[in-house]
Design a protein around this motif. Structure first.
Motif, PDB file in Angstrom:
ATOM      1  N   ASN A 161      -1.604  -2.250  -6.265  1.00  0.00           N
ATOM      2  CA  ASN A 161      -2.743  -1.966  -7.139  1.00  0.00           C
ATOM      3  C   ASN A 161      -2.752  -0.487  -7.502  1.00  0.00           C
ATOM      4  O   ASN A 161      -2.828   0.380  -6.629  1.00  0.00           O
ATOM      5  CB  ASN A 161      -4.061  -2.349  -6.451  1.00  0.00           C
TER       6      ASN A 161
ATOM      7  N   THR B 136       0.837  -1.190   0.000  1.00  0.00           N
ATOM      8  CA  THR B 136       0.000   0.000   0.000  1.00  0.00           C
ATOM      9  C   THR B 136       0.865   1.230   0.000  1.00  0.00           C
ATOM     10  O   THR B 136       0.811   2.056   0.888  1.00  0.00           O
ATOM     11  CB  THR B 136      -0.949   0.004   1.224  1.00  0.00           C
TER      12      THR B 136
ATOM     13  N   ASP C  73     -10.153  -2.553 -10.526  1.00  0.00           N
ATOM     14  CA  ASP C  73     -10.926  -1.724  -9.610  1.00  0.00           C
ATOM     15  C   ASP C  73     -12.001  -2.488  -8.848  1.00  0.00           C
ATOM     16  O   ASP C  73     -12.902  -1.882  -8.286  1.00  0.00           O
ATOM     17  CB  ASP C  73     -11.570  -0.562 -10.385  1.00  0.00           C
TER      18      ASP C  73
ATOM     19  N   THR D  69      -5.767   1.656  -6.171  1.00  0.00           N
ATOM     20  CA  THR D  69      -5.781   2.039  -4.756  1.00  0.00           C
ATOM     21  C   THR D  69      -4.532   2.807  -4.358  1.00  0.00           C
ATOM     22  O   THR D  69      -4.546   3.561  -3.380  1.00  0.00           O
ATOM     23  CB  THR D  69      -5.919   0.788  -3.865  1.00  0.00           C
ATOM     24  N   THR D  70      -3.454   2.629  -5.132  1.00  0.00           N
ATOM     25  CA  THR D  70      -2.203   3.346  -4.867  1.00  0.00           C
ATOM     26  C   THR D  70      -1.694   3.942  -6.182  1.00  0.00           C
ATOM     27  O   THR D  70      -0.755   3.427  -6.793  1.00  0.00           O
ATOM     28  CB  THR D  70      -1.149   2.397  -4.268  1.00  0.00           C
TER      29      THR D  70
END
Length: 272
Positions: A66, A11, A39, A69-70
């Motif tokens: 990802n 993350t 997604d 998300t990042t």
């Protein structure tokens, strides 16, 4: 249905294969960074399971980054990893970097891996990102969309390639894409193509860098689940979906390519 497994998530932030640090490691010591461009959690998990299954590595050897998300990450995210795997996407396109700003981040990471001779295995979206990042061109070509399983033809260069030299001509593979490469990067060596798509697999000369427009990580059972979920994004009707599902062929040769990459590129085993 294949068993679902959970993985750690990041993350953050005869050819010559270039030597890399992985070649001094044992198989169980390898660490893979999987860059995902998806997604929805369900498809993310399926893609992870697929790469784990066909790499014949353990789940704990994979870490996920990802881009959805990042979206901001630095090339130093590769520190400590032996290879970068890049998956597909039904949620973003490399032809729309203004809509998906992380495309530029993905491209920078691919260029960095090439410059540092870090092994790369890029599938579908990853293939297209690599094309753009390294100087080729990708276009939207809905008229020649591939969705299903297709026989792929090999080039002469494939006969001496470390991954493809023992792959039979006309092998079946899963393919699902509306975009395709219009031109390859200057240093790319074409390895495979189909009737509808002139560029299906390439490697970069003297680098451990491979791109696949098709999906070596997906088999027909996986595809059935995926295209049923995404039917409205790609297909006009239930009848078209049914016709595709009825025509699916098994893809064991294509699915072996991930393990070959691990064995022959990351571990430097003999071609066999």
């Amino acid at each position: 249905m294949h068993k679902t497994t959970f993985y750690p998530t990041l993350t953050l932030t005869h050819c010559k294969a270039t030597q890399n640090p992985s070649m001094t490691k044992q198989r169980a010591q390898l660490k893979i960074l999987l860059l995902q461009i998806r997604d929805d959690a369900e498809t993310c998990q399926e893609e992870l399971d697929e790469f784990v299954r066909y790499s014949h590595l353990n789940a704990q050897q994979f870490t996920v980054l990802n881009a959805f998300t990042t979206p901001e990450f630095d090339v130093t995210c590769m520190d400590g990893y032996d290879a970068l795997f890049v998956g597909g996407s039904s949620d973003a396109s490399v032809t729309q970097p203004e809509q998906y700003p992380f495309v530029q981040q993905v491209n920078r990471l691919l260029v960095y891996c090439l410059e540092q001779s870090i092994p790369v295995f890029a599938s579908c979206f990853g293939f297209q990102a690599a094309i753009e990042a390294l100087g080729g061109t990708v276009i939207l070509d809905v008229a020649n969309m591939e969705m299903g399983t297709y026989p792929l033809q090999l080039t002469e260069a494939a006969s001496v390639d470390v991954l493809f030299h023992d792959v039979p001509n006309g092998f079946w593979a899963v393919s699902g894409h509306k975009e395709r490469a219009l031109s390859l990067p200057e240093e790319a060596i074409l390895l495979a193509y189909s009737e509808l798509c002139p560029y299906h697999a390439f490697r970069i000369a003297d680098k451990p860098f491979y791109g696949f427009q098709f999906h070596p990580e997906i088999d027909p059972a996986d595809l059935k689940v995926r295209i049923t979920r995404y039917q409205k994004r790609y297909l006009d009707s239930e009848a078209v979906l049914d016709a595709i599902l009825q025509s699916l062929q098994q893809t064991p040769i294509a699915n072996q390519l991930i393990k070959k990459f691990v064995d022959r590129i990351l571990l430097g085993e003999a071609k066999g």
